[in-house]
Design an enzyme around this catalytic site. Structure first.
Site, mmCIF file in Angstrom:
data_model
loop_
_atom_site.group_PDB
_atom_site.id
_atom_site.type_symbol
_atom_site.label_atom_id
_atom_site.label_comp_id
_atom_site.label_asym_id
_atom_site.label_seq_id
_atom_site.Cartn_x
_atom_site.Cartn_y
_atom_site.Cartn_z
ATOM 1 N N CYS A 1 0.790 -1.056 -0.131
ATOM 2 C CA CYS A 1 -0.055 -0.010 -0.026
ATOM 3 C C CYS A 1 0.865 1.235 0.098
ATOM 4 O O CYS A 1 1.795 1.212 0.684
ATOM 5 C CB CYS A 1 -1.050 0.024 1.119
ATOM 6 S SG CYS A 1 -2.089 -1.409 1.422
ATOM 7 N N ASN B 1 -2.271 2.469 5.193
ATOM 8 C CA ASN B 1 -1.325 1.520 5.136
ATOM 9 C C ASN B 1 -0.983 0.802 6.255
ATOM 10 O O ASN B 1 -0.664 1.375 7.330
ATOM 11 C CB ASN B 1 -0.073 2.024 4.374
ATOM 12 C CG ASN B 1 1.066 1.243 4.203
ATOM 13 O OD1 ASN B 1 0.994 -0.041 4.336
ATOM 14 N ND2 ASN B 1 2.241 1.611 4.166
ATOM 15 N N GLY B 2 -1.310 -0.665 6.397
ATOM 16 C CA GLY B 2 -1.123 -1.459 7.454
ATOM 17 C C GLY B 2 -2.273 -2.144 7.901
ATOM 18 O O GLY B 2 -3.163 -2.575 6.950
ATOM 19 N N GLU C 1 17.732 -18.071 -5.019
ATOM 20 C CA GLU C 1 17.419 -16.772 -5.566
ATOM 21 C C GLU C 1 17.207 -16.857 -7.050
ATOM 22 O O GLU C 1 16.082 -15.980 -7.342
ATOM 23 C CB GLU C 1 18.756 -15.807 -5.345
ATOM 24 C CG GLU C 1 18.413 -14.301 -6.078
ATOM 25 C CD GLU C 1 17.444 -13.759 -5.232
ATOM 26 O OE1 GLU C 1 16.833 -14.016 -4.271
ATOM 27 O OE2 GLU C 1 17.126 -12.644 -5.774
ATOM 28 N N ARG D 1 4.414 -0.707 -4.390
ATOM 29 C CA ARG D 1 3.922 -0.997 -3.177
ATOM 30 C C ARG D 1 2.725 -1.767 -2.931
ATOM 31 O O ARG D 1 2.081 -2.242 -1.992
ATOM 32 C CB ARG D 1 3.907 0.229 -2.295
ATOM 33 C CG ARG D 1 5.259 0.857 -2.050
ATOM 34 C CD ARG D 1 4.908 2.192 -1.317
ATOM 35 N NE ARG D 1 4.674 1.832 0.168
ATOM 36 C CZ ARG D 1 5.596 1.461 1.115
ATOM 37 N NH1 ARG D 1 6.726 1.650 0.954
ATOM 38 N NH2 ARG D 1 5.175 1.334 2.425
ATOM 39 N N GLU E 1 8.733 -15.578 -8.802
ATOM 40 C CA GLU E 1 8.082 -14.231 -8.724
ATOM 41 C C GLU E 1 7.630 -13.518 -9.898
ATOM 42 O O GLU E 1 6.350 -13.167 -9.957
ATOM 43 C CB GLU E 1 9.089 -13.373 -8.111
ATOM 44 C CG GLU E 1 9.615 -13.532 -6.633
ATOM 45 C CD GLU E 1 10.491 -12.573 -6.188
ATOM 46 O OE1 GLU E 1 10.049 -12.044 -5.123
ATOM 47 O OE2 GLU E 1 11.610 -12.403 -6.939
ATOM 48 N N LYS F 1 6.750 -4.774 -3.353
ATOM 49 C CA LYS F 1 8.033 -4.735 -3.046
ATOM 50 C C LYS F 1 8.564 -4.759 -1.564
ATOM 51 O O LYS F 1 9.202 -5.172 -1.051
ATOM 52 C CB LYS F 1 8.500 -3.560 -3.657
ATOM 53 C CG LYS F 1 10.157 -3.451 -3.382
ATOM 54 C CD LYS F 1 10.640 -2.790 -4.643
ATOM 55 C CE LYS F 1 12.153 -3.198 -4.814
ATOM 56 N NZ LYS F 1 12.619 -4.368 -5.223
ATOM 57 N N LYS G 1 13.323 -15.656 -8.102
ATOM 58 C CA LYS G 1 13.048 -14.864 -9.491
ATOM 59 C C LYS G 1 12.247 -15.611 -10.407
ATOM 60 O O LYS G 1 11.276 -14.845 -10.810
ATOM 61 C CB LYS G 1 14.506 -14.499 -10.090
ATOM 62 C CG LYS G 1 15.503 -13.554 -9.278
ATOM 63 C CD LYS G 1 15.040 -12.258 -8.966
ATOM 64 C CE LYS G 1 14.182 -12.156 -7.904
ATOM 65 N NZ LYS G 1 14.708 -11.571 -6.668
ATOM 66 N N TRP H 1 -2.844 -2.770 -1.806
ATOM 67 C CA TRP H 1 -2.168 -4.173 -1.777
ATOM 68 C C TRP H 1 -3.134 -5.034 -0.726
ATOM 69 O O TRP H 1 -3.051 -4.746 0.616
ATOM 70 C CB TRP H 1 -0.790 -4.367 -1.230
ATOM 71 C CG TRP H 1 -0.179 -5.732 -1.606
ATOM 72 C CD1 TRP H 1 0.270 -6.612 -2.597
ATOM 73 C CD2 TRP H 1 -0.183 -6.937 -0.497
ATOM 74 N NE1 TRP H 1 0.591 -7.611 -2.534
ATOM 75 C CE2 TRP H 1 0.474 -7.874 -1.015
ATOM 76 C CE3 TRP H 1 -0.426 -6.703 0.795
ATOM 77 C CZ2 TRP H 1 0.890 -9.295 -0.505
ATOM 78 C CZ3 TRP H 1 -0.165 -8.079 1.472
ATOM 79 C CH2 TRP H 1 0.528 -9.445 0.978
ATOM 80 N N HIS I 1 18.392 -37.354 -2.688
ATOM 81 C CA HIS I 1 17.841 -37.696 -1.421
ATOM 82 C C HIS I 1 16.262 -37.214 -1.439
ATOM 83 O O HIS I 1 15.665 -36.593 -0.745
ATOM 84 C CB HIS I 1 18.307 -36.991 -0.200
ATOM 85 C CG HIS I 1 19.650 -37.339 -0.152
ATOM 86 N ND1 HIS I 1 20.048 -38.609 0.355
ATOM 87 C CD2 HIS I 1 20.824 -36.684 -0.121
ATOM 88 C CE1 HIS I 1 21.348 -38.719 0.273
ATOM 89 N NE2 HIS I 1 22.079 -37.462 0.184
HETATM 90 C C1 G6P Z 1 9.047 -8.678 -0.392
HETATM 91 C C2 G6P Z 1 9.657 -8.533 -1.783
HETATM 92 C C3 G6P Z 1 10.982 -9.342 -1.879
HETATM 93 C C4 G6P Z 1 12.058 -8.887 -1.161
HETATM 94 C C5 G6P Z 1 11.183 -8.955 0.387
HETATM 95 C C6 G6P Z 1 12.352 -8.370 1.556
HETATM 96 O O1 G6P Z 1 8.606 -10.061 -0.205
HETATM 97 O O2 G6P Z 1 8.461 -9.090 -2.806
HETATM 98 O O3 G6P Z 1 11.476 -9.068 -3.468
HETATM 99 O O4 G6P Z 1 13.184 -9.497 -1.199
HETATM 100 O O5 G6P Z 1 10.302 -8.268 0.518
HETATM 101 O O6 G6P Z 1 12.479 -6.993 1.251
HETATM 102 P P1 G6P Z 1 13.325 -5.981 1.920
HETATM 103 O O7 G6P Z 1 13.076 -4.621 1.376
HETATM 104 O O8 G6P Z 1 13.305 -6.105 3.222
HETATM 105 O O9 G6P Z 1 14.790 -6.425 1.143
#
Ligand code: G6P
Length: 614
Positions: free
Chosen positions: A2, A100-101, A487, A27, A494, A609, A491, A74, A510
């Site tokens: 948000c 927001n929250g 990672e 956001r 996501e 994000k 990616k 969001w 395993h």
């Molecule tokens: C969210 C984002 C991720 C990010 C994570 C941590 O889940 O979608 O891409 O890695 O938050 O975010 P930060 O700002 O704490 O690195």
């Protein structure tokens, strides 16, 4: 998670608000809305979908005015619908609020308000807050600043987190904001003032900002601002000048922010390194750790806590610090650490890694660690963020704004910071100047090596597109390349919605090996390092079961080419930087698959994000 933008000044408010919201769209992007004082009343426009849907609505039904509040959502409580989009009004219809929250006790508050005759139009916790503030406003009408007094009276009844902006028809020109757990920033202009969740929404208008603290309450109008506190009598604030401009947060010629940010990595790593390496002493230096070398030498355990991509960077750090400094490192999801009773003593250092510096779980974990009296150090990108401000010291990435929801440049910068930390801690202990120099030189060369990988982007695209039809993929790597595999898998999940799992290569046998078939491609990170032969055996195991294999291998390795279906080559580098370098082709691999599938790369479904709720 948000985004809020509010404005009081002389410009056309809808333009300021919509432009600000588009900068904050990372956001949250399931619906958006705004309220503007049009001279007679507060006019509301809100719409489910992306911000361009709100823009279309505004084109059809314009609203004119110089004061307003806005929000990009969001969803937490209630699905994304027009009704659930913010702003929300109170019972009188004269007070509008964006939030927001999460208001945790909204259900109890709602039942009480309903018993008093309040009627709700949405399923959100935010509308309950709007009604509660409205009710308090009726009770505070005689007060000096009745809107601020009403918000204070309402917020003491609330449990949960909030960043809010509120306006009322009886006070045209005035907007009141407050925060607890969700970021809120005041933008200070000339005869115009702003509120926003993030400076990116403001830099087009002003570089002067004030980062509010939890429990701050601020009143802005075209004439100025006033900051008060819900909890403290004295409350000091300083204006900070943001040192980057709006261009840094725009895409330029790139089709997506993610691609732009991937290509920025030679520069962002350079920024992380700048001024921090000493060839004279064969070590790294960090100005902001606020710890004496003597104190640093006493550290006998490191705990790294973070979420998502930042946690993967912490895992890379675990391998590097243990290797170079021989300090035991543990990496823990922030969401787990905050609720467990992890044993720590006075010689444990805690690093909280967060690009945004606002992730709710990371912040809560840091506060829990600090509450117990331990020192918490932040590794953040956003200067002025809550984690950066509340930590006892730390290291900034200086990577510039990262807008693409899928983190890329922040990851490689975080991993580089950990590599430099491993050098620093190592050189405070047993690491010789000769080895220190070897590591230092590898770090210095990293930006140009990354550029070499980026130059092969076209080849990576061709390989990636071959696998765009996969339903699922495996990512394998050993040692510090294991978190890189994690990672890479993250990616892909996501942004392309293809299921992916990462395993340490040897774990394949395993259990996971049962999945291998011609339909399941496996990407193996297989540089010519100490475990090369072991990885080759794992590749053979996959090939023997007819699984397609893509290898990320060292340039010049012709042997591997004969064994696998596709190879992505990366330059030969010192093993300490190899994992960081290997992250780049994996980012591009996921990117090109997502583009091929027509996915919304910068705003993947269901994600945001900066996750500022638990
Ligand atoms: C969210 C984002 C991720 C990010 C994570 C941590 O889940 O979608 O891409 O890695 O938050 O975010 P930060 O700002 O704490 O690195």
């Amino acid at each position: 998670m948000c985004g809020i933008v509010a404005y009081s000044g002389y410009r056309k408010a809808t333009e300021v608000l919509v432009q600000g919201l588009s900068r904050l769209e990372y956001r949250g992007y399931d619906s958006s809305g705004l309220c503007v004082w049009d001279g007679k009343q507060i006019s509301l426009r809100k719409k489910v979908g992306r911000i361009d849907q709100l823009s279309k609505l505004l084109a059809a039904q314009p609203v004119d005015g110089a004061v307003g509040i806005s929000h990009t959502r969001w969803a937490t409580h209630g699905e994304p619908t027009d009704a659930n989009a913010h702003p929300h009004f109170d019972q009188s219809g004269k007070l509008a609020l964006v939030h927001n929250g999460v208001i945790e006790n909204y259900q109890q508050l709602k039942e009480k308000l309903m018993a008093e005759g309040h009627e709700f139009k949405s399923q959100t916790d935010t509308e309950v807050l709007a009604h509660l503030v409205g009710k308090c406003y009726e009770e505070q009408k005689g007060a000096q600043s009745p809107l601020t007094a009403a918000i204070k009276a309402a917020l003491v009844q609330v449990t949960g987190t909030y960043g809010i902006a509120v306006m009322h028809e009886d006070h045209p020109g005035v907007i009141v904001g407050a925060r607890r757990g969700s970021p809120l920033i005041v933008g200070v202009g000339k005869k115009e003032y702003f509120l926003a969740s993030d400076v990116t929404a403001l830099v087009a208008y002003t570089h002067d900002v004030i980062y509010l603290n939890d429990f701050d309450i601020v009143e802005i109008s075209g004439a100025g601002y006033h900051i008060d506190s819900l909890t403290q009598a004295v409350n000091e604030h300083h204006i900070t000048t943001v040192d980057w401009d709006a261009d840094a947060a725009s895409r330029g010629a790139f089709p997506h922010f993610m691609l732009k940010e991937i290509f920025e990595q030679p520069q962002s790593i350079q920024n992380a390194i700048r001024g921090r390496l000493s060839t004279e002493e064969a070590t790294a230096h960090f100005g902001g750790l606020n710890l004496e070398p003597r104190e640093l030498r006493q550290i006998n355990r490191i705990l790294v806590t973070a979420c998502g991509t930042a946690m993967h960077a912490g895992m890379v750090g675990e391998y590097l610090i243990e290797e170079h400094a021989r300090i035991p490192v543990e990496v823990e999801f922030a969401s787990e650490l905050r609720y467990r009773n992890s044993p720590m003593d006075e010689n444990t250092a805690v690093f909280v890694v967060s690009q945004s510096g606002e992730t709710a779980d990371s912040l809560a974990a840091m506060r829990e660690v600090k509450r117990k009296g331990h020192r918490a150090l932040g590794i953040c990108n956003v200067v002025g963020s809550t984690i950066a401000r509340e930590s006892d010291g730390g290291i900034f990435l200086h990577a510039g704004p990262e807008v693409g929801v899928a983190a890329t440049k922040s990851f490689t910068s975080q991993a580089t910071i950990f590599l430099m930390l491993s050098l620093y801690f190592g050189r405070l202990r047993h690491l010789s100047p000769v080895v220190g120099m070897r590591i230092l030189k590898a770090i210095q060369d990293l930006p140009s090596k990354i550029q070499e990988v980026l130059d092969t982007n076209e080849g990576i695209r061709l390989v990636a597109e071959k696998y765009a039809g996969a339903k699922s993929m495996l990512f394998l790597g050993r040692q510090a390349n294991y978190p890189i595999a994690m990672e890479g898998a993250l990616k892909l999940k996501e942004i392309s919605y293809i299921h992916a799992e990462a395993y340490p290569s040897a774990e394949l046998k395993h259990g996971v090996i049962a999945l291998i078939s011609p339909e399941l491609p496996t990407l193996v990170i297989c540089p010519q390092d100490g475990v090369y032969e072991k990885n080759i055996s794992n590749i053979q195991e996959v090939k023997a079961r007819k699984g397609p294999v893509i290898a990320v291998a060292t340039a010049g390795d012709t042997h591997i080419k004969k064994m696998v279906d596709d190879v992505i080559y990366v330059p030969e580098v010192d093993p300490c930087v190899q994992p960081i370098l290997n992250a780049i082709p994996l980012q591009l691999f996921a990117y090109h698959i997502a583009v091929k599938l027509g996915c919304d790369v910068d705003k993947p479904r269901n994600l945001a994000k900066s996750v500022t709720v638990e």
